[in-house]
Design a protein around this motif. Sequence first.
Motif, PDB file in Angstrom:
ATOM      1  N   VAL A  15       0.825  -1.124  -0.177  1.00  0.00           N
ATOM      2  CA  VAL A  15       0.043  -0.073  -0.146  1.00  0.00           C
ATOM      3  C   VAL A  15       0.920   1.286  -0.073  1.00  0.00           C
ATOM      4  O   VAL A  15       0.606   2.206  -0.616  1.00  0.00           O
ATOM      5  CB  VAL A  15      -0.933  -0.085   1.210  1.00  0.00           C
ATOM      6  CG1 VAL A  15      -1.568   1.418   1.453  1.00  0.00           C
ATOM      7  CG2 VAL A  15      -1.771  -1.038   1.186  1.00  0.00           C
TER       8      VAL A  15
ATOM      9  N   LEU B 112      -2.970  -4.038   1.810  1.00  0.00           N
ATOM     10  CA  LEU B 112      -4.541  -3.798   1.679  1.00  0.00           C
ATOM     11  C   LEU B 112      -5.259  -5.077   1.695  1.00  0.00           C
ATOM     12  O   LEU B 112      -5.201  -6.095   0.918  1.00  0.00           O
ATOM     13  CB  LEU B 112      -4.770  -3.137   0.205  1.00  0.00           C
ATOM     14  CG  LEU B 112      -6.159  -2.724  -0.010  1.00  0.00           C
ATOM     15  CD1 LEU B 112      -6.285  -1.541   0.990  1.00  0.00           C
ATOM     16  CD2 LEU B 112      -6.200  -2.323  -1.444  1.00  0.00           C
ATOM     17  N   CYS B 113      -5.969  -4.918   3.077  1.00  0.00           N
ATOM     18  CA  CYS B 113      -7.028  -6.247   3.292  1.00  0.00           C
ATOM     19  C   CYS B 113      -7.844  -6.290   2.070  1.00  0.00           C
ATOM     20  O   CYS B 113      -8.632  -5.149   1.640  1.00  0.00           O
ATOM     21  CB  CYS B 113      -7.609  -6.051   4.745  1.00  0.00           C
ATOM     22  SG  CYS B 113      -9.081  -7.287   4.778  1.00  0.00           S
ATOM     23  N   GLN B 114      -7.997  -7.388   1.571  1.00  0.00           N
ATOM     24  CA  GLN B 114      -8.965  -7.621   0.459  1.00  0.00           C
ATOM     25  C   GLN B 114     -10.447  -7.749   0.950  1.00  0.00           C
ATOM     26  O   GLN B 114     -11.600  -7.800  -0.037  1.00  0.00           O
ATOM     27  CB  GLN B 114      -8.606  -8.787  -0.497  1.00  0.00           C
ATOM     28  CG  GLN B 114      -7.312  -8.631  -1.093  1.00  0.00           C
ATOM     29  CD  GLN B 114      -7.216  -7.452  -2.030  1.00  0.00           C
ATOM     30  OE1 GLN B 114      -7.914  -7.156  -2.912  1.00  0.00           O
ATOM     31  NE2 GLN B 114      -6.365  -6.354  -1.762  1.00  0.00           N
ATOM     32  N   ARG B 115     -10.681  -7.950   2.089  1.00  0.00           N
ATOM     33  CA  ARG B 115     -11.909  -8.042   2.710  1.00  0.00           C
ATOM     34  C   ARG B 115     -12.451  -6.662   3.013  1.00  0.00           C
ATOM     35  O   ARG B 115     -13.857  -6.473   2.960  1.00  0.00           O
ATOM     36  CB  ARG B 115     -11.849  -9.112   3.926  1.00  0.00           C
ATOM     37  CG  ARG B 115     -13.475  -9.464   4.241  1.00  0.00           C
ATOM     38  CD  ARG B 115     -13.607 -10.625   5.200  1.00  0.00           C
ATOM     39  NE  ARG B 115     -13.192 -11.580   4.518  1.00  0.00           N
ATOM     40  CZ  ARG B 115     -12.584 -12.639   4.657  1.00  0.00           C
ATOM     41  NH1 ARG B 115     -11.778 -12.480   5.700  1.00  0.00           N
ATOM     42  NH2 ARG B 115     -12.397 -13.988   4.168  1.00  0.00           N
ATOM     43  N   THR B 116     -11.559  -5.998   3.668  1.00  0.00           N
ATOM     44  CA  THR B 116     -12.048  -4.716   4.318  1.00  0.00           C
ATOM     45  C   THR B 116     -11.770  -3.360   3.642  1.00  0.00           C
ATOM     46  O   THR B 116     -12.200  -2.457   3.681  1.00  0.00           O
ATOM     47  CB  THR B 116     -11.582  -4.555   5.736  1.00  0.00           C
ATOM     48  OG1 THR B 116     -10.256  -4.381   5.849  1.00  0.00           O
ATOM     49  CG2 THR B 116     -12.248  -5.519   6.643  1.00  0.00           C
ATOM     50  N   LEU B 117     -10.716  -3.833   2.684  1.00  0.00           N
ATOM     51  CA  LEU B 117      -9.969  -2.589   1.812  1.00  0.00           C
ATOM     52  C   LEU B 117      -9.504  -1.472   2.794  1.00  0.00           C
ATOM     53  O   LEU B 117      -9.509  -0.325   2.531  1.00  0.00           O
ATOM     54  CB  LEU B 117     -11.038  -1.985   0.905  1.00  0.00           C
ATOM     55  CG  LEU B 117     -11.754  -2.941  -0.301  1.00  0.00           C
ATOM     56  CD1 LEU B 117     -12.616  -2.376  -1.097  1.00  0.00           C
ATOM     57  CD2 LEU B 117     -10.469  -3.724  -1.033  1.00  0.00           C
ATOM     58  N   THR B 118      -8.750  -1.860   3.655  1.00  0.00           N
ATOM     59  CA  THR B 118      -8.015  -1.026   4.638  1.00  0.00           C
ATOM     60  C   THR B 118      -6.699  -1.551   4.755  1.00  0.00           C
ATOM     61  O   THR B 118      -6.142  -2.617   4.503  1.00  0.00           O
ATOM     62  CB  THR B 118      -8.791  -1.067   6.095  1.00  0.00           C
ATOM     63  OG1 THR B 118      -8.610  -2.472   6.588  1.00  0.00           O
ATOM     64  CG2 THR B 118     -10.119  -0.351   6.090  1.00  0.00           C
ATOM     65  N   ARG B 119      -5.816  -0.365   5.094  1.00  0.00           N
ATOM     66  CA  ARG B 119      -4.258  -0.809   5.225  1.00  0.00           C
ATOM     67  C   ARG B 119      -4.093  -1.565   6.603  1.00  0.00           C
ATOM     68  O   ARG B 119      -4.750  -1.336   7.475  1.00  0.00           O
ATOM     69  CB  ARG B 119      -3.709   0.498   5.360  1.00  0.00           C
ATOM     70  CG  ARG B 119      -2.174   0.382   5.366  1.00  0.00           C
ATOM     71  CD  ARG B 119      -1.385   1.831   5.763  1.00  0.00           C
ATOM     72  NE  ARG B 119      -0.163   1.648   5.642  1.00  0.00           N
ATOM     73  CZ  ARG B 119       0.769   1.457   6.857  1.00  0.00           C
ATOM     74  NH1 ARG B 119       0.065   1.469   8.161  1.00  0.00           N
ATOM     75  NH2 ARG B 119       2.153   1.542   6.776  1.00  0.00           N
ATOM     76  N   PHE B 120      -3.482  -2.527   6.351  1.00  0.00           N
ATOM     77  CA  PHE B 120      -2.984  -3.240   7.779  1.00  0.00           C
ATOM     78  C   PHE B 120      -1.427  -3.767   7.769  1.00  0.00           C
ATOM     79  O   PHE B 120      -0.867  -3.670   6.637  1.00  0.00           O
ATOM     80  CB  PHE B 120      -3.771  -4.426   8.251  1.00  0.00           C
ATOM     81  CG  PHE B 120      -3.565  -5.788   7.233  1.00  0.00           C
ATOM     82  CD1 PHE B 120      -2.795  -6.944   7.748  1.00  0.00           C
ATOM     83  CD2 PHE B 120      -4.064  -5.781   5.943  1.00  0.00           C
ATOM     84  CE1 PHE B 120      -2.580  -7.994   6.908  1.00  0.00           C
ATOM     85  CE2 PHE B 120      -3.848  -6.750   5.083  1.00  0.00           C
ATOM     86  CZ  PHE B 120      -2.998  -7.846   5.488  1.00  0.00           C
TER      87      PHE B 120
ATOM     88  N   LYS C 105      -6.497  -8.863   6.586  1.00  0.00           N
ATOM     89  CA  LYS C 105      -6.385  -8.578   7.920  1.00  0.00           C
ATOM     90  C   LYS C 105      -6.606  -9.580   8.939  1.00  0.00           C
ATOM     91  O   LYS C 105      -7.992  -9.958   8.926  1.00  0.00           O
ATOM     92  CB  LYS C 105      -7.029  -7.167   8.272  1.00  0.00           C
ATOM     93  CG  LYS C 105      -6.772  -6.484   9.460  1.00  0.00           C
ATOM     94  CD  LYS C 105      -7.339  -5.200   9.469  1.00  0.00           C
ATOM     95  CE  LYS C 105      -7.034  -4.277  10.903  1.00  0.00           C
ATOM     96  NZ  LYS C 105      -7.780  -3.033  10.905  1.00  0.00           N
TER      97      LYS C 105
ATOM     98  N   THR D   1     -10.544 -10.492  10.532  1.00  0.00           N
ATOM     99  CA  THR D   1     -11.670 -10.079   9.587  1.00  0.00           C
ATOM    100  C   THR D   1     -12.038 -11.585   8.938  1.00  0.00           C
ATOM    101  O   THR D   1     -12.524 -11.113   7.777  1.00  0.00           O
ATOM    102  CB  THR D   1     -11.492  -9.023   8.654  1.00  0.00           C
ATOM    103  OG1 THR D   1     -10.101  -9.460   7.921  1.00  0.00           O
ATOM    104  CG2 THR D   1     -10.943  -7.713   9.467  1.00  0.00           C
TER     105      THR D   1
END
Length: 178
Positions: free
Chosen positions: A43, A76-84, A141, A144
């Motif tokens: 990311v 980039l989490c492919q389930r929540t689309l957030t950075r982890f 992530k 999740t």
Amino acid sequence: MSADSTKPSVPELLDAWRMVSARRGVAGRAPLDSLPRLAGSLVDTVGDVTYTLDFGTDELQVPYAELHAKTELPLLCQRTLTRFLFPVDIVQRLGLIRQEADEAALPEGYEPFLMPADGMVSALEMVEDELILAIPVVPVKPGTEAMEADWPIPEAELERVNPFSALSSLKKKPDDPS
């Protein structure tokens, strides 16, 4: 800050065969933005990787480089689309081979590393290769996990007539002479 503190602690290129014969190692720290092939999968490139690379030969006289690398990769989490931050702690023994045919002779637990003809290797490229391999195909992530639910079939669905049931009467039976 002195001028020497901006120099990398590990030379850009290492003579691997000399390092093996001397049983030497190197240790370093590098920013993630200094690994361009890895950067495309991240990311962002905020963070560092710390690593050690120890050279030697084992009891079978197989030359190796043992790599230890530790970092947290921003994915980039492919389930929540957030950075982890994906924790990575690699310990890998690389069997140093001169040609691809030598790969079959490596003991179990060794990954082949095809040496260039001049024997010069880049510690950062070796670290970068292993970090690329450590990235999951689908980054997710932790915490999740997919929600599994038992969705019962409504009674109305079970009782509904199958529109294709009339076709079953047209099927030939094995003992039917027609």
